[in-house]
Motif scaffolding. Sequence first.
Motif, short mmCIF file in Angstrom:
data_model
loop_
_atom_site.label_atom_id
_atom_site.label_comp_id
_atom_site.label_asym_id
_atom_site.label_seq_id
_atom_site.Cartn_x
_atom_site.Cartn_y
_atom_site.Cartn_z
N ALA A 161 -7.25 1.52 5.22
CA ALA A 161 -6.11 2.41 4.96
C ALA A 161 -5.84 2.52 3.47
N GLU A 162 -5.93 1.40 2.75
CA GLU A 162 -5.70 1.44 1.31
C GLU A 162 -6.73 2.30 0.60
N TYR A 163 -7.98 2.16 1.00
CA TYR A 163 -9.04 2.96 0.36
C TYR A 163 -8.86 4.44 0.68
N SER A 164 -8.43 4.75 1.91
CA SER A 164 -8.16 6.15 2.27
C SER A 164 -7.01 6.71 1.44
N LEU A 165 -5.97 5.91 1.26
CA LEU A 165 -4.83 6.36 0.45
C LEU A 165 -5.23 6.54 -1.01
N ILE A 166 -6.10 5.66 -1.53
CA ILE A 166 -6.60 5.83 -2.89
C ILE A 166 -7.37 7.14 -3.02
N THR A 167 -8.16 7.48 -2.00
CA THR A 167 -8.91 8.74 -2.00
C THR A 167 -7.96 9.93 -1.96
N ILE A 168 -6.92 9.84 -1.13
CA ILE A 168 -5.93 10.91 -1.04
C ILE A 168 -5.20 11.09 -2.37
N MET A 169 -4.91 9.98 -3.05
CA MET A 169 -4.24 10.05 -4.34
C MET A 169 -5.12 10.74 -5.39
N ALA A 170 -6.44 10.57 -5.29
CA ALA A 170 -7.34 11.29 -6.19
C ALA A 170 -7.24 12.79 -5.93
N CYS A 171 -7.17 13.17 -4.65
CA CYS A 171 -6.99 14.58 -4.30
C CYS A 171 -5.66 15.10 -4.82
N ASP A 172 -4.62 14.29 -4.72
CA ASP A 172 -3.29 14.68 -5.21
C ASP A 172 -3.32 14.96 -6.70
N ARG A 173 -3.97 14.10 -7.46
CA ARG A 173 -4.04 14.31 -8.91
C ARG A 173 -4.92 15.50 -9.27
N TYR A 174 -5.96 15.73 -8.48
CA TYR A 174 -6.82 16.90 -8.73
C TYR A 174 -6.03 18.19 -8.56
N VAL A 175 -5.28 18.29 -7.46
CA VAL A 175 -4.50 19.51 -7.21
C VAL A 175 -3.40 19.65 -8.25
N ALA A 176 -2.73 18.54 -8.61
CA ALA A 176 -1.62 18.60 -9.56
C ALA A 176 -2.07 19.06 -10.94
N ILE A 177 -3.28 18.69 -11.36
CA ILE A 177 -3.74 19.01 -12.71
C ILE A 177 -4.61 20.27 -12.74
N CYS A 178 -5.47 20.44 -11.74
CA CYS A 178 -6.40 21.57 -11.74
C CYS A 178 -5.83 22.81 -11.05
N LYS A 179 -4.94 22.64 -10.09
CA LYS A 179 -4.35 23.77 -9.36
C LYS A 179 -2.83 23.58 -9.26
#
Length: 231
Positions: free
Chosen positions: A29-47
């Motif tokens: 679950a922690e690794y999945s949440l870390i992956t989701i957080m990477a997606c969150d930062r990608y959308v926040a900065i790139c889109k």
Amino acid sequence: MANSLWDTKDISYQGCASQVLFLISFFDAEYSLITIMACDRYVAICKPLHYGTLLGSRACAQMAAAAWGSGFLHGVLNMANTFSLPLCQGNAVDQFFCEIPQILKLSGSDSDYHREHAVIGFSLCVFFCCFVFILLSYVQIFRAVFRMPSEHGRHKASSTCLPHLDVVSLFLSTIMFAHLKPTSISSQSLDLVVSFLYSVVPPTVNPLIYSMRNQELKDTVRKLSENFPYE
């Protein structure tokens, strides 16, 4: 912790199975949440203009539920498969908690042993896919950051990503060293130290990594230090 308090090294069969279940569930679950957080930062900065549409409260709740649900299912799969093995080599686990590699050493069935390795292989594939996703997300993030004309914007984007990168690095480095280290340097004492590193250090340090970049917390710590009486 209970064993430490009561000065015993014994654990029940059900307790050992529960340890494996919760350990795998929480780490997955922690690794999945870390992956989701990477997606969150990608959308926040790139889109940034699409952030509210792509990552609204409903989407975040669904992703968090998927992370915890997949972690629990993965834990059940590993726990059920591991404890279906016949323990032919005794019942002494050379570890301070029930860890799958140490339990596999107690199995004497080659067919079941290979089946467990197939499950571990599947887990490693999922682990690698998440790692590639995080890596590609940060490649796009850094490309977007370097193209920003404002130095303030670059600093703000970097400060958003650095805590997450610290957590990712700590989490992955400890786990990879624990499970991918050469067998030639493996020993019981080293295995104990490495297991302590990946099971205790990341959960302990993660709140500090995130919170110490919180300006309100910094101000509170500064005020406490200023008001602390020195002799």
